[in-house]
Design a protein around this motif. Sequence first.
Motif, PDB file in Angstrom:
ATOM      1  N   PRO A  71      -9.393  23.118  34.271  1.00  0.00           N
ATOM      2  CA  PRO A  71      -8.310  23.866  34.928  1.00  0.00           C
ATOM      3  C   PRO A  71      -7.093  24.094  34.037  1.00  0.00           C
ATOM      4  CG  PRO A  71      -9.238  22.250  36.425  1.00  0.00           C
ATOM      5  CD  PRO A  71      -9.878  22.015  35.101  1.00  0.00           C
ATOM      6  N   SER A  72      -6.775  23.146  33.167  1.00  0.00           N
ATOM      7  CA  SER A  72      -5.637  23.310  32.259  1.00  0.00           C
ATOM      8  C   SER A  72      -6.041  23.878  30.907  1.00  0.00           C
ATOM      9  CB  SER A  72      -4.937  21.966  32.056  1.00  0.00           C
ATOM     10  OG  SER A  72      -5.835  21.029  31.479  1.00  0.00           O
ATOM     11  N   SER A  73      -7.339  24.165  30.727  1.00  0.00           N
ATOM     12  CA  SER A  73      -7.890  24.662  29.458  1.00  0.00           C
ATOM     13  C   SER A  73      -7.721  23.672  28.318  1.00  0.00           C
ATOM     14  CB  SER A  73      -7.256  26.009  29.076  1.00  0.00           C
ATOM     15  OG  SER A  73      -7.574  26.991  30.043  1.00  0.00           O
ATOM     16  N   ALA A  74      -7.505  22.396  28.663  1.00  0.00           N
ATOM     17  CA  ALA A  74      -7.392  21.368  27.627  1.00  0.00           C
ATOM     18  C   ALA A  74      -8.751  20.890  27.157  1.00  0.00           C
ATOM     19  CB  ALA A  74      -6.580  20.180  28.144  1.00  0.00           C
ATOM     20  N   ASN A  75      -9.812  21.224  27.919  1.00  0.00           N
ATOM     21  CA  ASN A  75     -11.159  20.812  27.552  1.00  0.00           C
ATOM     22  C   ASN A  75     -12.146  21.903  27.948  1.00  0.00           C
ATOM     23  OD1 ASN A  75      -9.749  17.977  28.605  1.00  0.00           O
ATOM     24  ND2 ASN A  75     -10.874  17.762  26.690  1.00  0.00           N
ATOM     25  N   VAL A  76     -13.348  21.769  27.425  1.00  0.00           N
ATOM     26  CA  VAL A  76     -14.459  22.647  27.769  1.00  0.00           C
ATOM     27  C   VAL A  76     -15.606  21.763  28.220  1.00  0.00           C
ATOM     28  CG1 VAL A  76     -16.116  24.356  26.922  1.00  0.00           C
ATOM     29  CG2 VAL A  76     -13.740  24.410  26.120  1.00  0.00           C
ATOM     30  N   ILE A  77     -16.236  22.096  29.336  1.00  0.00           N
ATOM     31  CA  ILE A  77     -17.333  21.281  29.856  1.00  0.00           C
ATOM     32  C   ILE A  77     -18.598  22.124  29.936  1.00  0.00           C
ATOM     33  CG2 ILE A  77     -15.838  19.743  31.165  1.00  0.00           C
ATOM     34  CD1 ILE A  77     -16.564  21.305  33.678  1.00  0.00           C
ATOM     35  N   THR A  78     -19.718  21.475  29.703  1.00  0.00           N
ATOM     36  CA  THR A  78     -21.024  22.123  29.810  1.00  0.00           C
ATOM     37  C   THR A  78     -22.080  21.037  29.902  1.00  0.00           C
ATOM     38  OG1 THR A  78     -22.494  23.785  28.834  1.00  0.00           O
ATOM     39  CG2 THR A  78     -21.440  22.240  27.331  1.00  0.00           C
ATOM     40  N   GLY A  79     -23.286  21.431  30.279  1.00  0.00           N
ATOM     41  CA  GLY A  79     -24.395  20.503  30.379  1.00  0.00           C
ATOM     42  C   GLY A  79     -25.314  20.611  29.185  1.00  0.00           C
ATOM     43  N   SER A  80     -26.340  19.772  29.178  1.00  0.00           N
ATOM     44  CA  SER A  80     -27.273  19.763  28.063  1.00  0.00           C
ATOM     45  C   SER A  80     -28.696  19.665  28.578  1.00  0.00           C
ATOM     46  CB  SER A  80     -26.978  18.598  27.103  1.00  0.00           C
ATOM     47  OG  SER A  80     -27.265  17.363  27.728  1.00  0.00           O
ATOM     48  N   GLU A  81     -29.620  19.874  27.653  1.00  0.00           N
ATOM     49  CA  GLU A  81     -31.043  19.806  27.978  1.00  0.00           C
ATOM     50  C   GLU A  81     -31.449  18.400  28.382  1.00  0.00           C
ATOM     51  OE1 GLU A  81     -35.058  21.061  28.305  1.00  0.00           O
ATOM     52  OE2 GLU A  81     -33.231  22.245  28.064  1.00  0.00           O
ATOM     53  N   THR A  82     -30.761  17.385  27.881  1.00  0.00           N
ATOM     54  CA  THR A  82     -31.108  15.991  28.163  1.00  0.00           C
ATOM     55  C   THR A  82     -30.463  15.449  29.426  1.00  0.00           C
ATOM     56  OG1 THR A  82     -29.277  15.275  26.748  1.00  0.00           O
ATOM     57  CG2 THR A  82     -31.459  15.504  25.730  1.00  0.00           C
ATOM     58  N   GLY A  83     -29.682  16.261  30.144  1.00  0.00           N
ATOM     59  CA  GLY A  83     -29.049  15.808  31.371  1.00  0.00           C
ATOM     60  C   GLY A  83     -27.704  15.151  31.175  1.00  0.00           C
ATOM     61  N   HIS A  84     -27.050  15.400  30.034  1.00  0.00           N
ATOM     62  CA  HIS A  84     -25.738  14.830  29.754  1.00  0.00           C
ATOM     63  C   HIS A  84     -24.646  15.867  30.017  1.00  0.00           C
ATOM     64  CE1 HIS A  84     -28.336  11.986  27.722  1.00  0.00           C
ATOM     65  NE2 HIS A  84     -27.317  11.143  27.570  1.00  0.00           N
ATOM     66  N   LEU A  85     -23.501  15.374  30.436  1.00  0.00           N
ATOM     67  CA  LEU A  85     -22.310  16.200  30.574  1.00  0.00           C
ATOM     68  C   LEU A  85     -21.480  16.070  29.315  1.00  0.00           C
ATOM     69  CD1 LEU A  85     -20.278  17.926  32.244  1.00  0.00           C
ATOM     70  CD2 LEU A  85     -19.312  15.759  33.059  1.00  0.00           C
ATOM     71  N   HIS A  86     -21.162  17.218  28.692  1.00  0.00           N
ATOM     72  CA  HIS A  86     -20.375  17.238  27.458  1.00  0.00           C
ATOM     73  C   HIS A  86     -18.977  17.768  27.769  1.00  0.00           C
ATOM     74  CE1 HIS A  86     -23.699  16.687  24.403  1.00  0.00           C
ATOM     75  NE2 HIS A  86     -24.367  16.842  25.534  1.00  0.00           N
ATOM     76  N   ILE A  87     -17.979  16.967  27.457  1.00  0.00           N
ATOM     77  CA  ILE A  87     -16.582  17.379  27.555  1.00  0.00           C
ATOM     78  C   ILE A  87     -16.095  17.598  26.126  1.00  0.00           C
ATOM     79  CG2 ILE A  87     -14.280  16.786  28.373  1.00  0.00           C
ATOM     80  CD1 ILE A  87     -15.532  15.039  30.482  1.00  0.00           C
ATOM     81  N   LEU A  88     -15.824  18.858  25.778  1.00  0.00           N
ATOM     82  CA  LEU A  88     -15.539  19.247  24.405  1.00  0.00           C
ATOM     83  C   LEU A  88     -14.059  19.499  24.197  1.00  0.00           C
ATOM     84  CD1 LEU A  88     -18.433  21.868  23.997  1.00  0.00           C
ATOM     85  CD2 LEU A  88     -18.544  19.394  23.647  1.00  0.00           C
ATOM     86  N   ASN A  89     -13.654  19.360  22.963  1.00  0.00           N
ATOM     87  CA  ASN A  89     -12.308  19.725  22.545  1.00  0.00           C
ATOM     88  C   ASN A  89     -12.296  21.232  22.276  1.00  0.00           C
ATOM     89  OD1 ASN A  89      -9.900  20.203  21.145  1.00  0.00           O
ATOM     90  ND2 ASN A  89      -9.894  18.154  20.248  1.00  0.00           N
ATOM     91  N   PRO A  90     -11.413  21.996  22.886  1.00  0.00           N
ATOM     92  CA  PRO A  90     -11.454  23.450  22.692  1.00  0.00           C
ATOM     93  C   PRO A  90     -11.082  23.886  21.285  1.00  0.00           C
ATOM     94  CG  PRO A  90      -9.525  22.821  23.967  1.00  0.00           C
ATOM     95  CD  PRO A  90     -10.360  21.589  23.830  1.00  0.00           C
ATOM     96  N   ALA A  91     -10.383  23.046  20.531  1.00  0.00           N
ATOM     97  CA  ALA A  91      -9.999  23.430  19.177  1.00  0.00           C
ATOM     98  C   ALA A  91     -11.163  23.297  18.206  1.00  0.00           C
ATOM     99  CB  ALA A  91      -8.821  22.585  18.710  1.00  0.00           C
ATOM    100  N   THR A  92     -11.933  22.227  18.344  1.00  0.00           N
ATOM    101  CA  THR A  92     -13.023  21.971  17.408  1.00  0.00           C
ATOM    102  C   THR A  92     -14.394  22.107  18.023  1.00  0.00           C
ATOM    103  OG1 THR A  92     -12.971  19.599  17.904  1.00  0.00           O
ATOM    104  CG2 THR A  92     -11.548  20.394  16.127  1.00  0.00           C
ATOM    105  N   LEU A  93     -14.457  22.158  19.380  1.00  0.00           N
ATOM    106  CA  LEU A  93     -15.723  22.211  20.115  1.00  0.00           C
ATOM    107  C   LEU A  93     -16.578  20.975  19.850  1.00  0.00           C
ATOM    108  CD1 LEU A  93     -16.809  25.967  19.904  1.00  0.00           C
ATOM    109  CD2 LEU A  93     -15.648  24.766  21.758  1.00  0.00           C
ATOM    110  N   LYS A  94     -15.947  19.892  19.463  1.00  0.00           N
ATOM    111  CA  LYS A  94     -16.662  18.633  19.301  1.00  0.00           C
ATOM    112  C   LYS A  94     -16.510  17.808  20.580  1.00  0.00           C
ATOM    113  CE  LYS A  94     -16.928  17.913  14.345  1.00  0.00           C
ATOM    114  NZ  LYS A  94     -16.697  16.968  13.228  1.00  0.00           N
ATOM    115  N   PRO A  95     -17.534  17.026  20.919  1.00  0.00           N
ATOM    116  CA  PRO A  95     -17.479  16.287  22.187  1.00  0.00           C
ATOM    117  C   PRO A  95     -16.444  15.172  22.166  1.00  0.00           C
ATOM    118  CG  PRO A  95     -19.455  15.702  20.946  1.00  0.00           C
ATOM    119  CD  PRO A  95     -18.818  16.844  20.218  1.00  0.00           C
ATOM    120  N   GLU A  96     -15.584  15.153  23.162  1.00  0.00           N
ATOM    121  CA  GLU A  96     -14.667  14.050  23.368  1.00  0.00           C
ATOM    122  C   GLU A  96     -15.286  12.981  24.259  1.00  0.00           C
ATOM    123  OE1 GLU A  96     -10.961  15.418  24.819  1.00  0.00           O
ATOM    124  OE2 GLU A  96     -10.417  16.461  22.966  1.00  0.00           O
TER     125      GLU A  96
END
Length: 595
Positions: free
Chosen positions: A377-402
């Motif tokens: 909601p604040s655009s501080a993170n990006v969320i998506t799912g994966s093939e293995t059933g994990h939830l990934h919360i990413l950093n929007p600047a680097t797109l690396k998982p936090e």
Amino acid sequence: MDGFDEEAFKQFFPSSFGKQEKSVDVDTQINRSKRAEVSAKPPANDEGSELTATSAATAAGTSTQKDIPKRADESDEDDDDSDDSDDSDDEDEFPVSHEMVLKTHERAVTTMTVDPSGARLITGSTDCTLKLHDFASMTPSTIRAFKSVDPSLKKQSAAQDTHAVHYVAFNPITPGYVLAVPASSQSRILDRDGETLLEFAKGDMYLRDLHNTKGHVSEVTSGVWCPSDENLCATAGSDGTVRIWDANVARSQKEVIVHKSRVAGSAGRTKMTAVAWGSPKQGGSDVLVTAALDGSLVMYSGKGPFTRPAAEVRDAHTRDTWTSGLDISSDGRLVVSRGGDDTIKLWDTRKFKTPVNTVTHTSTSSRYPTTNIQFSPSSANVITGSETGHLHILNPATLKPELVTPVTPGSPLITVLWHEKLNQILTGSANAETHVLYNPTMSTKGAALVMSRAPKRRHFDDNATLTTDLTQGISGDSVVVGSNGVPHYSSSTFSSRHPTVGMTASGRSRDPRRPHLPAVTPFAKGQSDEKFIRDYIPLSSMRDEDPREALLKYADKAEKDPIFTKAYKETQPNAIYAELSDDEEEGPEKKKARQ
């Protein structure tokens, strides 16, 4: 007294008499929903997620850990301590410490939406149904949907083809309207109770110019509401068009955007795979972004005109791969896309030519074309799912998982949603489960409210079909495990506990396949005997009389004392009839033949 145990005696007798108030230990009940494993290492297929050479992490003011040199006095133990502290910080930063599981579908959950107030949840699935959930009516022992709707049917009782649900969303301005996109050419507008209010028109498939059709001519793949106008919505179809509709007009769309593919051999047509419509919260122009199967991303001004795009990237993703995820940040400056080429890319709307960042991420769009990616909601993170059933919360600047947390290990995570008011993350998986992740201290209402309620217990005098038996512990409705190992709801559970659901006001069933059972009256319980009918029912003996004899009985009386001609009895003349012999026959005179 020898052998007297005073402590046991006190425990046997109550400390007070009279009616005792039952209290619920909320903390203990919420702890039951605490997740055993909150953070996990990224799966092997995502550990290689690195920035490309065109990464702008440095420009965004960020740096990775490998860029910082270590001091000589630093040791690996310090790194381990820092990792542990980071994990604990992540648990406190994101609402993922507890979860509530909903098992109301029979197949994969492909889309979901929550109204802006956070009171109602609607989930869509490949089982061709929408499930409506109300958080206010659920308890830890009654986690279920209160209604099931098939959005592809004009009438819920009609025998028609059903389709999987691609997209469903509440209107962000007027929560009473819901946009439902089944896997057909016609989308629908529903009310918050699932009733169809409007069905958009279907186009003529024999018209070559798609500008002249009144609707989509093939399957609709995605949809979105206009964030600044409650009456507008957009749908993207496999016919190569994006159509903007007025939610009050069903006969024809308001605007048509025909995507002209420049790929050789496509004849100028390609399927549209995703559409996103964003509006900056601090003010500014709206942005409409579309994705196509030819790998292109096209950006338009959200207010129009839509005749020419504001920017276009032809090879944003690999050609003939399904770009299923597309979202715009709250400030309207960033666009994130998840393609079928196993990449996630970040774009800047001000320089919409090359991606800002690119990372590798295994795609599931080949099997589940509605796999999405979303900004927080604040655009501080990006969320998506994966093939293995994990939830990934990413950093929007680097797109690396936090934070990488397992939700349904072994089953792909298809759709995700981070609700602003509830501060809860909802996920839908291929094993038909919907998980609501929350934190008791950070989240409000929603799952946190449900899990803090007292479970519904059953008294020994209650009807067993209307309440839940808690002798085996707290659980949801009866779950049946199919032959493929996927758990699903028993179809008879809800109907048996709610026998009046699906009935009209008169008690007649809404299902035409179920015959109407007439009400049992006191007269229908038994058959009266002949004596009772003859004594208590007037004129019942007339059934056994001969009608001719009953009329001739009054012949003499009618002649001597007529009722209707009695006033003319003295003045009535006698009829005089002509006397005819047997030889004479009365008839018309024969004409003489002409000589």
